[in-house]
Design a protein around this motif. Structure first.
Motif, PDB file in Angstrom:
ATOM      1  N   GLN A 270      31.658  42.312  32.226  1.00  0.00           N
ATOM      2  CA  GLN A 270      30.895  41.133  32.610  1.00  0.00           C
ATOM      3  C   GLN A 270      30.422  41.278  34.051  1.00  0.00           C
ATOM      4  OE1 GLN A 270      30.878  37.661  30.990  1.00  0.00           O
ATOM      5  NE2 GLN A 270      31.440  38.624  29.053  1.00  0.00           N
ATOM      6  N   ASP A 271      29.404  40.491  34.402  1.00  0.00           N
ATOM      7  CA  ASP A 271      28.917  40.438  35.780  1.00  0.00           C
ATOM      8  C   ASP A 271      29.294  39.089  36.369  1.00  0.00           C
ATOM      9  OD1 ASP A 271      26.641  39.510  37.796  1.00  0.00           O
ATOM     10  OD2 ASP A 271      26.719  41.699  37.865  1.00  0.00           O
ATOM     11  N   GLY A 274      27.477  39.449  40.854  1.00  0.00           N
ATOM     12  CA  GLY A 274      27.150  40.797  41.308  1.00  0.00           C
ATOM     13  C   GLY A 274      28.329  41.748  41.331  1.00  0.00           C
ATOM     14  N   GLU A 276      31.109  43.729  39.042  1.00  0.00           N
ATOM     15  CA  GLU A 276      31.446  44.113  37.669  1.00  0.00           C
ATOM     16  C   GLU A 276      32.921  43.843  37.421  1.00  0.00           C
ATOM     17  OE1 GLU A 276      32.205  48.299  36.083  1.00  0.00           O
ATOM     18  OE2 GLU A 276      30.139  47.955  35.410  1.00  0.00           O
TER      19      GLU A 276
END
Length: 461
Positions: A270-271, A274, A276
């Motif tokens: 998922q982000d 910004g 990870e």
């Protein structure tokens, strides 16, 4: 002379590319050293500052199950029908750790409990009334020996109590004066002003792969399950994990709510602002029946209610709750046996809304977002002596409340983490890639120019 210059340029470019390549393992070692330094639980590190107090607010949303046909259940033996009421939201885990004591490669602490009602994030007031299971009747049914149930029946009648009761959200969650037991009862009573702990965790100074691993906890001296596997304390408290997380391996954490350690597996990337993160989830096997997951056999401590340990989806935590008939499950009995939802109608499990997850930044091992979703249930059963239970047909695991405890990193904190830690890592990686890129480009350009020039000279002659 020109040919010599081109050859020199090609050699210089190749040297730059090789230097960049050589710096990759060196840079990786620097990155690893930097991360490990910041992940140790000692004053002055990023991990320590986040460890002392959560960087994000933790909220606990509560949904209570309102019984729609209480009178028919007691007088006619009807199947209970419930309706979800909520959320009623509280801010929790807002107090910093206390009584912090360092010793060798470990640190001990207390985790204060506190809950502040958030009316703007709730559907109503704490004074809202809900019809729910009578905690004293359900508890006494299991705790009082059956040969004394006629005394229990007399007390229930004399206090005009029944199998169900109508009370405020505040009373059900945090406590009320019970007429049967002449004491305070509540799903989470006592809570405010109490502590979870005394925890002792590894600081990671001697072995970073052990950072945050719980070494001891009052509920970690596990003799509840009478089995080495089930009594093993494994992992962290889920607030963080050792750095450089391998998504191909499960992670482990201990939950004092259920008095056991569990594993979690990678689902997806998922982000988050910004950054990870790896999303880990509890697999369906966590509360599976022993026939599906043999590792759970030692968590089955009785045969009658569990239907000879065939029941899936719930964990009897009575052994670590003084014998009280308390069962923990996922909300709405997600991944549970079908008959759990047939014995109590109105439940609608949803994988999307009721699963538990952790979002972990893989380099540092920090948990940046999570949703812990659990349901608290109590058991009652049939009785030939207790009047309010005479029409009950089966042992019933009855849902009282389910909670969604969440926290997520805000954008400002994410920016700070990226600036303080990831900027150094990214700078080093960019230098490595730049050296390789510039060197390779210089080498290729000079080599091509040299070949073209050499071809011109051959053609001219």
């Amino acid at each position: 002379m020109l040919q010599c210059g081109l050859l020199a340029g090609a050699v210089f470019g190749a040297a730059l590319a090789i230097l960049g390549g050589i710096l990759i393992p060196v840079g990786d070692q620097i990155i690893q050293s930097t991360v490990e330094k910041e992940a140790v639980i000692v004053p002055g590190t990023t991990a320590y500052e986040n460890w002392i107090s959560s960087a994000a607010f933790v909220y606990r949303q509560m949904w209570l199950f309102d019984v729609q046909n209480a009178l028919d259940v007691v007088e006619l033996g009807a199947t209970p029908i419930v309706k979800e009421r909520g959320p009623y939201t509280y801010k929790v885990r807002y107090l910093a750790k206390s009584n912090i004591t360092a010793h060798n490669d470990a640190v001990s602490f207390l985790l204060p409990n506190g809950a502040i009602f958030e009316p703007d994030m709730s559907v109503g007031s704490e004074d809202d009334l809900v019809t729910t299971l009578n905690l004293a009747v359900a508890g006494a049914y299991s705790l009082v020996p059956k040969n004394l149930h006629f005394f229990l029946d007399h007390i229930i009648k004399s206090t005009k109590s029944s199998l169900f009761q109508r009370r405020s959200v505040r009373e059900i969650l945090w406590g009320y004066q019970d007429p049967i037991l002449k004491d305070i009862l509540g799903v989470f009573y006592p809570y405010n002003g109490t502590f979870d702990g005394y925890y002792t965790v590894n600081t990671g100074q001697d072995d970073i792969s052990r950072v945050q691993h719980i070494l001891s906890h009052p509920n970690s001296k596990l003799s509840f399950w009478n089995d080495t596997y089930c009594d093993t304390l494994n992992g962290t408290d889920a607030s963080s994990f050792p750095p450089f997380v391998d998504k191909n391996k499960p992670i482990y954490f201990f939950s004092s709510d259920i008095c056991r350690s569990v594993s979690s597996t990678f689902r997806e990337t998922q982000d988050l602002w910004g950054i990870e993160v790896y999303r880990y989830v509890l697999p369906p096997s966590t509360f599976a029946s022993p026939s599906i997951n043999p590792d759970n056999k030692c968590f089955c401590t009785e045969k009658l209610v569990s239907r000879n340990c065939s029941m899936a989806g719930v964990l009897d935590v009575g052994p670590c709750r003084g014998g009280a008939p308390v069962y923990i499950s996922l909300p709405h009995f997600l991944h549970g046996s079908d008959y759990l939802r047939q014995d109590v109608l109105g439940l609608n499990p949803s994988e999307e809304n009721h699963f538990t997850y952790l979002d972990i930044e893989p380099i540092t091992g920090f948990t940046l977002s999570f949703a812990k979703r659990l349901q608290v249930n109590m058991m009652y059963g049939p009785s030939k002596v207790i009047s309010v239970l005479k029409h009950v047909k089966e042992y019933t695991v009855f849902p009282i409340v389910w909670l969604n405890e969440t926290a997520t990193l805000d954008e400002a904190t994410a920016d700070r983490i990226k600036a303080e830690l990831f900027s150094r890592i990214n700078l080093l990686e960019n230098v490595q890639m730049s050296l390789i890129g510039i060197g390779a480009a210089t080498f290729a350009l000079c080599l091509v120019s040299y070949c073209c020039k050499h071809a011109e000279l051959l053609t001219y002659h």
